[in-house]
Write a protein that holds these residues in place. Structure first.
Motif, PDB file in Angstrom:
ATOM      1  N   LEU A 147       4.886   2.542 -10.512  1.00 52.10           N
ATOM      2  CA  LEU A 147       5.943   2.901  -9.808  1.00 52.10           C
ATOM      3  C   LEU A 147       6.527   1.914  -9.013  1.00 52.10           C
ATOM      4  O   LEU A 147       7.790   2.077  -8.870  1.00 52.10           O
ATOM      5  N   ALA A 148       5.838   1.055  -8.540  1.00 54.69           N
ATOM      6  CA  ALA A 148       6.654   0.009  -7.661  1.00 54.69           C
ATOM      7  C   ALA A 148       7.561  -0.795  -8.483  1.00 54.69           C
ATOM      8  O   ALA A 148       8.625  -1.242  -8.305  1.00 54.69           O
ATOM      9  N   GLY A 149       7.281  -0.933  -9.932  1.00 60.14           N
ATOM     10  CA  GLY A 149       8.045  -1.622 -10.689  1.00 60.14           C
ATOM     11  C   GLY A 149       9.378  -0.965 -11.069  1.00 60.14           C
ATOM     12  O   GLY A 149      10.499  -1.458 -10.996  1.00 60.14           O
ATOM     13  N   ILE A 150       9.338   0.430 -11.222  1.00 56.54           N
ATOM     14  CA  ILE A 150      10.546   1.202 -11.195  1.00 56.54           C
ATOM     15  C   ILE A 150      11.438   0.983 -10.116  1.00 56.54           C
ATOM     16  O   ILE A 150      12.618   0.850 -10.104  1.00 56.54           O
ATOM     17  N   VAL A 151      10.738   1.202  -8.812  1.00 55.21           N
ATOM     18  CA  VAL A 151      11.361   0.961  -7.777  1.00 55.21           C
ATOM     19  C   VAL A 151      12.142  -0.509  -7.594  1.00 55.21           C
ATOM     20  O   VAL A 151      13.184  -0.679  -7.041  1.00 55.21           O
ATOM     21  N   GLY A 152      11.325  -1.343  -7.990  1.00 58.91           N
ATOM     22  CA  GLY A 152      11.984  -2.732  -8.021  1.00 58.91           C
ATOM     23  C   GLY A 152      13.081  -2.901  -8.850  1.00 58.91           C
ATOM     24  O   GLY A 152      13.932  -3.578  -8.436  1.00 58.91           O
TER      25      GLY A 152
ATOM     26  N   PRO B 172     -12.032 -14.515  -4.362  1.00 58.52           N
ATOM     27  CA  PRO B 172     -10.852 -13.962  -5.009  1.00 58.52           C
ATOM     28  C   PRO B 172     -10.791 -12.516  -5.121  1.00 58.52           C
ATOM     29  O   PRO B 172     -11.704 -11.899  -5.602  1.00 58.52           O
ATOM     30  N   GLU B 173      -9.623 -11.858  -4.536  1.00 56.91           N
ATOM     31  CA  GLU B 173      -9.325 -10.795  -4.821  1.00 56.91           C
ATOM     32  C   GLU B 173      -8.803 -10.107  -6.261  1.00 56.91           C
ATOM     33  O   GLU B 173      -8.373 -11.224  -7.036  1.00 56.91           O
ATOM     34  N   PRO B 174      -8.989  -9.249  -6.771  1.00 59.41           N
ATOM     35  CA  PRO B 174      -8.714  -8.644  -8.443  1.00 59.41           C
ATOM     36  C   PRO B 174      -7.214  -9.100  -8.341  1.00 59.41           C
ATOM     37  O   PRO B 174      -6.271  -8.808  -7.592  1.00 59.41           O
ATOM     38  N   ARG B 175      -6.807  -9.508  -9.710  1.00 57.67           N
ATOM     39  CA  ARG B 175      -5.437  -9.782  -9.885  1.00 57.67           C
ATOM     40  C   ARG B 175      -4.443  -8.408  -9.648  1.00 57.67           C
ATOM     41  O   ARG B 175      -3.361  -8.429  -9.186  1.00 57.67           O
ATOM     42  N   TRP B 176      -5.208  -7.308 -10.055  1.00 55.90           N
ATOM     43  CA  TRP B 176      -4.373  -6.223 -10.198  1.00 55.90           C
ATOM     44  C   TRP B 176      -4.152  -5.600  -8.776  1.00 55.90           C
ATOM     45  O   TRP B 176      -2.896  -5.346  -8.440  1.00 55.90           O
ATOM     46  N   ALA B 177      -4.906  -5.969  -7.667  1.00 58.02           N
ATOM     47  CA  ALA B 177      -4.616  -5.559  -6.532  1.00 58.02           C
ATOM     48  C   ALA B 177      -3.664  -6.523  -5.861  1.00 58.02           C
ATOM     49  O   ALA B 177      -2.893  -6.171  -4.947  1.00 58.02           O
ATOM     50  N   LEU B 178      -3.562  -7.637  -6.037  1.00 56.60           N
ATOM     51  CA  LEU B 178      -2.590  -8.599  -5.824  1.00 56.60           C
ATOM     52  C   LEU B 178      -1.245  -8.639  -6.302  1.00 56.60           C
ATOM     53  O   LEU B 178      -0.116  -8.390  -5.350  1.00 56.60           O
ATOM     54  N   TRP B 179      -1.119  -7.864  -7.371  1.00 58.17           N
ATOM     55  CA  TRP B 179       0.143  -7.570  -8.179  1.00 58.17           C
ATOM     56  C   TRP B 179       0.868  -6.252  -7.392  1.00 58.17           C
ATOM     57  O   TRP B 179       1.936  -6.279  -7.151  1.00 58.17           O
ATOM     58  N   PHE B 180      -0.143  -5.487  -7.174  1.00 56.38           N
ATOM     59  CA  PHE B 180       0.322  -4.076  -6.538  1.00 56.38           C
ATOM     60  C   PHE B 180       0.759  -4.372  -5.073  1.00 56.38           C
ATOM     61  O   PHE B 180       1.839  -3.970  -4.436  1.00 56.38           O
ATOM     62  N   ALA B 181       0.090  -5.392  -4.410  1.00 52.94           N
ATOM     63  CA  ALA B 181       0.593  -5.876  -2.855  1.00 52.94           C
ATOM     64  C   ALA B 181       1.716  -6.272  -2.907  1.00 52.94           C
ATOM     65  O   ALA B 181       2.738  -6.219  -2.251  1.00 52.94           O
ATOM     66  N   PHE B 182       1.923  -7.264  -4.050  1.00 54.34           N
ATOM     67  CA  PHE B 182       3.322  -8.073  -4.127  1.00 54.34           C
ATOM     68  C   PHE B 182       4.484  -7.019  -4.309  1.00 54.34           C
ATOM     69  O   PHE B 182       5.511  -7.215  -3.907  1.00 54.34           O
TER      70      PHE B 182
ATOM     71  N   VAL C 290      -0.939  -2.116   2.553  1.00 57.47           N
ATOM     72  CA  VAL C 290      -2.292  -2.571   3.064  1.00 57.47           C
ATOM     73  C   VAL C 290      -3.209  -1.576   3.084  1.00 57.47           C
ATOM     74  O   VAL C 290      -4.472  -1.608   2.508  1.00 57.47           O
ATOM     75  N   LEU C 291      -3.012  -0.614   3.832  1.00 56.99           N
ATOM     76  CA  LEU C 291      -3.593   0.638   3.856  1.00 56.99           C
ATOM     77  C   LEU C 291      -4.074   1.266   2.730  1.00 56.99           C
ATOM     78  O   LEU C 291      -5.198   1.799   2.345  1.00 56.99           O
ATOM     79  N   LEU C 292      -3.151   1.495   1.683  1.00 55.04           N
ATOM     80  CA  LEU C 292      -3.343   2.074   0.353  1.00 55.04           C
ATOM     81  C   LEU C 292      -4.580   1.119  -0.351  1.00 55.04           C
ATOM     82  O   LEU C 292      -5.351   1.742  -0.981  1.00 55.04           O
TER      83      LEU C 292
ATOM     84  N   VAL D 279       1.650  -8.756   0.503  1.00 57.73           N
ATOM     85  CA  VAL D 279       2.614  -7.809   0.726  1.00 57.73           C
ATOM     86  C   VAL D 279       3.877  -8.342   1.347  1.00 57.73           C
ATOM     87  O   VAL D 279       5.038  -8.203   0.996  1.00 57.73           O
ATOM     88  N   ALA D 280       3.612  -9.143   2.444  1.00 62.67           N
ATOM     89  CA  ALA D 280       4.722  -9.628   3.217  1.00 62.67           C
ATOM     90  C   ALA D 280       5.536 -10.633   2.317  1.00 62.67           C
ATOM     91  O   ALA D 280       6.533 -11.045   2.265  1.00 62.67           O
ATOM     92  N   ALA D 281       4.641 -11.509   1.528  1.00 61.05           N
ATOM     93  CA  ALA D 281       5.350 -12.416   0.679  1.00 61.05           C
ATOM     94  C   ALA D 281       6.209 -11.821  -0.217  1.00 61.05           C
ATOM     95  O   ALA D 281       7.291 -12.177  -0.496  1.00 61.05           O
ATOM     96  N   GLY D 282       5.967 -10.619  -0.809  1.00 65.59           N
ATOM     97  CA  GLY D 282       6.920  -9.809  -1.526  1.00 65.59           C
ATOM     98  C   GLY D 282       7.971  -9.381  -0.838  1.00 65.59           C
ATOM     99  O   GLY D 282       9.418  -9.600  -1.273  1.00 65.59           O
TER     100      GLY D 282
END
Length: 384
Positions: A39-44, A86-96, A148-150, A172-175
């Protein structure tokens, strides 16, 4: 008198344990990640189309390339903070993607709505100073903070405390800053040419690449404190406290830039000290992570799961460097297996810490046993 907590289940023998009825660990938010990233990719894609229409393709490309510079600076800093657990890659991708796409889309929609309301009201147009000090801080920090809350809500097993909150908030802020910088750099090139683009790049890309990170970090740290204190509905209260701090800091930062007569002097006397304070806080939080790791792995060592040498190897920076160097020197190299053992053991330590402090939840025991099984398999892979 406090009730003593049970020690970790003893390791009965050097052989890998056999679970007659192995518990099922939590999925860790995999479904949420897949849906959220799509969903975030579609919005992107929609945001990219909007920027291309507004700036032109050439300005969009040049702005994107320049925006990669501050993005890399921030992501390298996030990687340093995140190296211990380290946090999981999927979580960091979602955050970004949440920051780069969803948060930006929310800010753009609100800004468009404000302009339409003022247009229908026959107003002279939005007050830029008011937008910078009130509208932008509130809307942007709320949009980023919700991401972040999600992550806390759907990836509870990977959200242990303030450091995790800081890492997710910074990503999230970096993105968000990446997309916002594309907009500013592209607009500067289109309106003022190379000279305007150069000055904008220096101010936003080199002088203040961490601005959005500092703001949203307030929200992430607060959610992390709530997680450390047991989670539950009380986290919403911590979220609101962190959001208020983020909005106020963002408003102060924007207001100081809007009304200051000496921008350079303000940068070195106000903004740099704020940044240094956050760096020191991040260093302190990392030290606390190391202490927790060493304490909890020592619990498992006492129960027979790790030798004293392994605890030293897994719970100290020097030990980890030596372990990775040893694994790299093997034939064939076993670097990946060693890094996996370090990651699984660290996650195990924090899972144990949640259990000991009474905030593990109903799935903590399953998580712990699954990680013990993983660590045993990791050791077998290294010694094979």
């Amino acid at each position: 008198m406090s009730t003593p907590h049970p020690s970790p289940t003893p390791n009965p023998s050097p052989a890998p344990p056999i679970w007659t009825a192995p518990p099922v660990a939590r999925a860790g938010g995999g479904v949420f990640a897949a849906v959220g990233i799509v969903l975030a990719g579609i919005v992107g894609l929609l945001v990219i189309a909007y920027l291309a229409l507004g700036l032109g393709v050439s300005s969009l490309v040049i702005g994107s390339l320049l925006a990669l510079v501050p993005l890399m600076i921030v992501l390298l800093a996030v990687r340093w903070v995140d190296r211990w657990e380290p946090e999981p890659r999927w979580a960091l991708w979602f955050a970004f993607l949440w920051g780069a796409a969803v948060s930006v889309a929310v800010a753009l929609i609100v800004d468009l709505g404000v302009q339409l309301v003022l247009a229908f009201a026959a107003s002279q147009g939005p007050d830029e100073a008011l937008q910078a000090v009130v509208q932008a801080p509130f809307v942007e920090e709320l949009a980023k903070g919700v991401g972040v809350l999600l992550l806390f809500a759907f990836s509870r097993s990977h959200f242990d405390g303030p450091v995790d909150g800081l890492v997710y908030a910074a990503t999230v802020a970096a993105g968000f800053a990446f997309t916002e910088n594309i907009l500013y750099f592209g607009a500067a090139l289109a309106e003022g040419g190379a000279a305007e683009l150069g000055s904008t790049f220096v101010v936003r890309g080199l002088f203040s690449p961490f601005a959005h990170v500092l703001f949203t970090a307030c929200t992430g740290l607060a959610i992390g404190i709530g997680a450390r204190r047991g989670g539950g509905p009380a986290v919403l209260g911590w979220f609101l406290l962190g959001l208020i701090a983020a909005v106020l800091l963002h408003a102060f930062w924007n207001g100081s830039l809007a009304f200051a007569s000496d921008a350079i002097g303000l940068y070195f006397t106000v903004q740099v000290p704020i940044f240094i304070g956050f760096v020191l806080l991040a260093w302190f939080l990392r030290r606390e992570e190391m202490r927790v790791t060493r304490t909890r792995l020592a619990d498992y060592g006492a129960a027979g799961w790790f030798s004293p040498a392994e605890v030293q190897m897994l719970a100290t920076p020097a030990g980890r460097r030596q372990a990775v160097a040893w694994a790299r020197a093997q034939t064939p190299p076993r670097t990946a297996a060693m890094r996996k053992m370090i990651a699984d053991s660290t996650h195990l330590a924090f899972t144990r810490h949640r259990i000991v402090t009474g905030r593990g939840g109903r799935n903590a025991a399953a998580d712990e046993q699954a990680l013990l099984t993983a660590v045993t398999a990791d050791r077998a892979a290294l010694l094979r």
